[in-house]
Design a protein around this motif. Structure first.
Motif, PDB file in Angstrom:
ATOM      1  N   VAL A  44       1.495   1.150   2.573  1.00 38.05           N
ATOM      2  CA  VAL A  44       1.058  -0.201   2.942  1.00 38.05           C
ATOM      3  C   VAL A  44      -0.338  -0.488   2.387  1.00 38.05           C
ATOM      4  O   VAL A  44      -0.607  -1.585   1.887  1.00 38.05           O
ATOM      5  CB  VAL A  44       1.100  -0.399   4.475  1.00 38.05           C
ATOM      6  CG1 VAL A  44       0.588  -1.771   4.862  1.00 38.05           C
ATOM      7  CG2 VAL A  44       2.514  -0.193   4.996  1.00 38.05           C
ATOM      8  N   VAL A  45      -1.236   0.497   2.482  1.00 40.54           N
ATOM      9  CA  VAL A  45      -2.588   0.323   1.932  1.00 40.54           C
ATOM     10  C   VAL A  45      -2.504   0.021   0.436  1.00 40.54           C
ATOM     11  O   VAL A  45      -3.145  -0.926  -0.055  1.00 40.54           O
ATOM     12  CB  VAL A  45      -3.445   1.583   2.183  1.00 40.54           C
ATOM     13  CG1 VAL A  45      -4.760   1.514   1.401  1.00 40.54           C
ATOM     14  CG2 VAL A  45      -3.700   1.780   3.664  1.00 40.54           C
ATOM     15  N   LEU A  46      -1.716   0.801  -0.278  1.00 39.62           N
ATOM     16  CA  LEU A  46      -1.592   0.600  -1.720  1.00 39.62           C
ATOM     17  C   LEU A  46      -0.917  -0.725  -2.050  1.00 39.62           C
ATOM     18  O   LEU A  46      -1.310  -1.412  -3.002  1.00 39.62           O
ATOM     19  CB  LEU A  46      -0.838   1.771  -2.341  1.00 39.62           C
ATOM     20  CG  LEU A  46      -1.540   3.135  -2.235  1.00 39.62           C
ATOM     21  CD1 LEU A  46      -0.617   4.255  -2.688  1.00 39.62           C
ATOM     22  CD2 LEU A  46      -2.847   3.145  -2.998  1.00 39.62           C
ATOM     23  N   ALA A 145       2.503   6.390  -2.879  1.00 37.75           N
ATOM     24  CA  ALA A 145       2.562   5.693  -4.172  1.00 37.75           C
ATOM     25  C   ALA A 145       3.976   5.207  -4.457  1.00 37.75           C
ATOM     26  O   ALA A 145       4.171   4.063  -4.880  1.00 37.75           O
ATOM     27  CB  ALA A 145       2.078   6.626  -5.290  1.00 37.75           C
ATOM     28  N   GLY A 146       4.957   6.058  -4.195  1.00 36.52           N
ATOM     29  CA  GLY A 146       6.346   5.651  -4.410  1.00 36.52           C
ATOM     30  C   GLY A 146       6.767   4.496  -3.520  1.00 36.52           C
ATOM     31  O   GLY A 146       7.410   3.548  -3.974  1.00 36.52           O
ATOM     32  N   VAL A 147       6.374   4.570  -2.255  1.00 40.83           N
ATOM     33  CA  VAL A 147       6.676   3.483  -1.306  1.00 40.83           C
ATOM     34  C   VAL A 147       6.024   2.186  -1.782  1.00 40.83           C
ATOM     35  O   VAL A 147       6.647   1.121  -1.777  1.00 40.83           O
ATOM     36  CB  VAL A 147       6.214   3.850   0.117  1.00 40.83           C
ATOM     37  CG1 VAL A 147       6.231   2.652   1.043  1.00 40.83           C
ATOM     38  CG2 VAL A 147       7.067   4.980   0.678  1.00 40.83           C
ATOM     39  N   ALA A 148       4.769   2.275  -2.213  1.00 44.15           N
ATOM     40  CA  ALA A 148       4.055   1.076  -2.671  1.00 44.15           C
ATOM     41  C   ALA A 148       4.726   0.454  -3.894  1.00 44.15           C
ATOM     42  O   ALA A 148       4.845  -0.772  -3.982  1.00 44.15           O
ATOM     43  CB  ALA A 148       2.598   1.421  -2.981  1.00 44.15           C
ATOM     44  N   ILE A 154       9.573  -5.501  -4.827  1.00 39.04           N
ATOM     45  CA  ILE A 154      10.328  -6.441  -3.996  1.00 39.04           C
ATOM     46  C   ILE A 154       9.440  -7.585  -3.503  1.00 39.04           C
ATOM     47  O   ILE A 154       9.812  -8.751  -3.614  1.00 39.04           O
ATOM     48  CB  ILE A 154      10.944  -5.708  -2.783  1.00 39.04           C
ATOM     49  CG1 ILE A 154      11.961  -4.661  -3.258  1.00 39.04           C
ATOM     50  CG2 ILE A 154      11.586  -6.692  -1.811  1.00 39.04           C
ATOM     51  CD1 ILE A 154      12.365  -3.666  -2.189  1.00 39.04           C
ATOM     52  N   LEU A 155       8.270  -7.256  -2.958  1.00 39.63           N
ATOM     53  CA  LEU A 155       7.434  -8.245  -2.271  1.00 39.63           C
ATOM     54  C   LEU A 155       6.351  -8.876  -3.140  1.00 39.63           C
ATOM     55  O   LEU A 155       5.894  -9.978  -2.842  1.00 39.63           O
ATOM     56  CB  LEU A 155       6.768  -7.613  -1.047  1.00 39.63           C
ATOM     57  CG  LEU A 155       7.710  -7.078   0.020  1.00 39.63           C
ATOM     58  CD1 LEU A 155       6.925  -6.360   1.110  1.00 39.63           C
ATOM     59  CD2 LEU A 155       8.548  -8.204   0.603  1.00 39.63           C
ATOM     60  N   GLY A 156       5.922  -8.194  -4.179  1.00 37.31           N
ATOM     61  CA  GLY A 156       4.848  -8.719  -5.022  1.00 37.31           C
ATOM     62  C   GLY A 156       5.087 -10.125  -5.523  1.00 37.31           C
ATOM     63  O   GLY A 156       4.241 -11.011  -5.355  1.00 37.31           O
ATOM     64  N   PRO A 157       6.246 -10.395  -6.128  1.00 40.51           N
ATOM     65  CA  PRO A 157       6.502 -11.755  -6.617  1.00 40.51           C
ATOM     66  C   PRO A 157       6.517 -12.800  -5.504  1.00 40.51           C
ATOM     67  O   PRO A 157       6.101 -13.934  -5.708  1.00 40.51           O
ATOM     68  CB  PRO A 157       7.889 -11.638  -7.265  1.00 40.51           C
ATOM     69  CG  PRO A 157       8.041 -10.201  -7.604  1.00 40.51           C
ATOM     70  CD  PRO A 157       7.292  -9.452  -6.534  1.00 40.51           C
TER      71      PRO A 157
END
Length: 165
Positions: A44-46, A145-148, A154-157
């Motif tokens: 989540v932080v990343l 890192a993998g989770v981020a 998925i969420l960035g856009p």
């Protein structure tokens, strides 16, 4: 920056800091032979750093992770966590906005986190304990890192298009 945009950023900072606490406390596995635990908070932080930049990464990492340590009963780690996780978030956001290389950004940040904790644990418990905990801290950085990366794909856009960050 107008007031509406500032309000959006503050709400997102708060949301990500809260999600950091929840993902740290809800999804955790104790680390054998060490004082801490493996958790999903780094992801989540990343993610916050990738979406909102280095300062968001710093504050989400610092506040969210330190609050999780406080709630979980690891108060001895709070000052170290504040600095280490804050720097992890800042570094991820800074590297991503400079290079646009998501893999480099999150993996180097995860390695930094593990290195920061080896120094903290060396100070707190001695070098043998710090060395024993390092592989699991490194694993936590890699998993985060993998989770981020997955969440950012998925969420960035969605965040970029909806909030124009």
């Amino acid at each position: 920056m107008n007031n509406e945009r500032k309000t959006h950023r503050i709400v997102l900072f708060s949301l990500f800091a809260s999600l950091t606490v929840v993902s740290t406390l809800l999804f955790r596995l104790p680390i054998p032979y060490a004082q801490g635990y493996l958790n999903m908070g780094d992801g989540v932080v990343l993610l916050a750093a990738l979406i909102m930049g280095p300062m968001a990464g710093f504050w989400v990492g610092s506040i969210g992770s330190a609050l999780a340590d406080l709630i979980a009963g690891y108060a001895i780690y709070i000052p170290f966590t504040f600095l280490i996780k804050g720097a992890e978030g800042f570094l991820a956001g800074w590297l991503y906005f400079k290079t646009k290389n998501i893999w480099l950004s999150v993996l180097l940040s995860g390695v930094w986190m593990a290195t920061g904790y080896i120094l903290a644990e060396w100070f707190l418990f001695g070098l043998p304990a710090a060395i024993a905990a390092f592989p699991m801290n490194l694993l936590q950085g890699i998993v985060g890192a993998g989770v981020a990366i997955i969440l950012f794909r998925i969420l960035g856009p969605i965040f970029r298009n909806k909030f124009h960050l």
